[in-house]
Design a protein around this motif. Structure first.
Motif, short mmCIF file in Angstrom:
data_model
loop_
_atom_site.label_atom_id
_atom_site.label_comp_id
_atom_site.label_asym_id
_atom_site.label_seq_id
_atom_site.Cartn_x
_atom_site.Cartn_y
_atom_site.Cartn_z
N ASP A 75 0.91 -1.18 0.05
CA ASP A 75 0.03 -0.03 -0.02
C ASP A 75 1.01 1.28 0.06
O ASP A 75 0.28 2.42 -0.36
CB ASP A 75 -0.91 -0.01 1.09
N ASN A 76 2.19 1.19 0.52
CA ASN A 76 2.93 2.26 0.40
C ASN A 76 4.39 1.77 -0.27
O ASN A 76 5.29 1.33 0.30
CB ASN A 76 3.21 2.55 1.79
N PRO A 77 4.34 1.76 -1.70
CA PRO A 77 5.81 1.01 -2.22
C PRO A 77 6.86 1.73 -1.89
O PRO A 77 7.97 1.06 -1.77
CB PRO A 77 5.52 1.22 -3.63
N ARG A 78 7.08 3.03 -1.78
CA ARG A 78 8.21 3.76 -1.37
C ARG A 78 8.66 3.40 -0.13
O ARG A 78 9.81 3.25 0.23
CB ARG A 78 7.89 5.39 -1.33
N LEU A 79 7.73 3.31 0.87
CA LEU A 79 8.21 2.78 2.32
C LEU A 79 8.61 1.42 2.16
O LEU A 79 9.92 1.34 2.75
CB LEU A 79 6.90 2.95 3.22
N SER A 80 8.18 0.68 1.45
CA SER A 80 8.41 -0.79 1.62
C SER A 80 9.97 -0.95 0.83
O SER A 80 10.68 -1.80 1.07
CB SER A 80 7.45 -1.58 0.63
N PHE A 81 10.30 -0.29 -0.19
CA PHE A 81 11.61 -0.12 -0.98
C PHE A 81 12.49 0.06 -0.24
O PHE A 81 13.41 -0.39 -0.05
CB PHE A 81 11.30 1.16 -2.14
N TYR A 82 12.31 1.09 0.74
CA TYR A 82 13.43 1.77 1.67
C TYR A 82 13.46 0.55 3.05
O TYR A 82 14.71 0.42 3.36
CB TYR A 82 13.37 3.06 2.11
N LEU A 83 12.57 0.06 3.09
CA LEU A 83 12.31 -1.00 4.32
C LEU A 83 13.28 -2.27 3.70
O LEU A 83 14.24 -2.92 4.67
CB LEU A 83 11.29 -1.45 4.67
N ILE A 84 12.91 -2.64 2.52
CA ILE A 84 13.91 -3.87 2.06
C ILE A 84 15.34 -3.36 1.91
O ILE A 84 16.26 -4.16 2.22
CB ILE A 84 13.17 -3.99 0.65
N GLU A 163 7.60 9.14 4.27
CA GLU A 163 6.42 8.87 4.00
C GLU A 163 5.98 7.59 4.75
O GLU A 163 6.53 6.53 5.06
CB GLU A 163 6.04 8.19 2.51
N GLY A 164 4.84 7.74 5.55
CA GLY A 164 4.12 6.74 6.44
C GLY A 164 5.04 6.66 8.01
O GLY A 164 4.09 7.08 8.62
N ARG A 165 6.34 6.83 7.91
CA ARG A 165 7.00 7.31 8.93
C ARG A 165 8.35 7.46 8.99
O ARG A 165 8.99 7.20 7.69
CB ARG A 165 6.96 5.84 10.07
N THR A 166 9.11 8.30 9.80
CA THR A 166 10.42 8.83 9.49
C THR A 166 11.37 7.83 10.01
O THR A 166 11.43 7.49 11.13
CB THR A 166 10.72 10.24 10.06
#
Length: 296
Positions: A75-84, A163-166
């Motif tokens: 639901d938040n691709p940018r957030l998931s990208f940086y988490l990965i 985005e989503g959280r810092t």
């Protein structure tokens, strides 16, 4: 690596179509490796380079993408990208990053070795490193370079997800200092963000005191960079450039060969080969001088 290997490591993602990738990067990047990237909006589909094999996106975009892509739903691709990315940086085995004992060449003058990482540093021949220098992992210094006191090579770049959280975005790339480069006092050169990338200072470039070079920037050969200059992350500086005192170059810009950026200029657009610019925001130097004369 397969997308399916990430499901248990990252929250709130699922596999729509499994696929394989080698590295993370942005959608338009062109490399020899297979890229996992993200798309927040379908208008960016046309930006996908041929290197992209896997994409993080929402269900709506997944339905219109070609079947050739591996697709990870979020639901938040940018957030998931940086988490990965952060997950892979913290476990370098996943990124296939090899470790080795630091290598120091012949005839080097090193005043104090305490600040030099014991692994993943390569120092060439005839290199001078003064007191109180910090050299982090994944730094390569080629022959005849001079690193003055207080310099930090391979520090963390300044990038945060908002985005989503810092949270801080990990940096696991490197720094490469070319032959016969001189870096003067209290300058900081940050390492690149992705493991396959380096912040690069080209051969025979000379950098003055208190300069900051951001993550992933590429500085060409024989450049002169005066005190207090700031070069934003991912910028590309051509060969034989002059960057004056307290110049600011925004991130992601391209400065052409033989460009001259005058004292205190703030650069927010690309600069063509051979151009001279001045002012805030920087414009062609002759136009800037003409304008200043007109208001005095």
């Amino acid at each position: 690596m397969k997308l399916s290997e990430l499901v248990n490591k990252i929250e709130n993602i699922s596999i729509y179509n499994d696929g394989e990738f080698d590295n993370l990067d942005y959608s338009s990047s062109k490399t020899k490796s297979r890229i996992l990237t993200f798309i927040n909006d379908e208008k960016y589909i046309h930006t996908l380079s041929e290197s992209v094999t896997c994409i993080i996106c929402d269900a709506k975009i997944a339905k219109i993408l070609p079947d050739k892509y591996g697709i990870c739903l979020s639901d938040n691709p940018r957030l998931s990208f940086y988490l990965i990315h952060n997950c892979l940086c913290r476990d370098l085995n996943l990124y296939n990053k090899e470790e080795f004992e630091t290598i120091i060449g012949d005839n080097c003058i090193i005043r104090d070795r305490k600040g030099i990482s014991r692994k993943n540093v390569i120092i060439g021949n005839n290199v001078t490193i003064e007191e109180n220098v910090i050299i982090r992992e994944n730094v390569k210094i080629l022959d005849d370079a001079v690193i003055r006191s207080g310099v930090i090579l391979g520090g963390e770049g300044f990038q945060f997800n908002k985005e989503g959280r810092t949270f801080f975005i990990e940096h696991c790339g490197g720094v490469e200092i070319g032959r016969n480069v001189e870096v003067q006092y209290n300058t900081c050169i940050d390492k690149a963000m992705f493991p396959w990338d380096n912040t690069i200072i080209g051969e025979e470039t000379k950098i003055d005191n208190l300069v900051h070079v951001g993550h992933g920037a590429k500085v060409g050969k024989r450049c002169l960079i005066a005190a207090n200059a700031l070069i934003g992350g991912s910028s590309i500086i051509g060969n034989d450039c002059w960057i004056g005192v307290s110049v600011t170059i925004s991130n992601g810009l391209i400065v052409g060969n033989n460009a001259s950026i005058k004292i205190g200029a703030v650069v927010t657009t690309n600069i063509a080969d051979g151009s001279a610019v001045s002012g805030n925001f920087a414009i062609e130097h002759s136009k800037f001088i003409k304008f200043i004369k007109s208001i005095r």
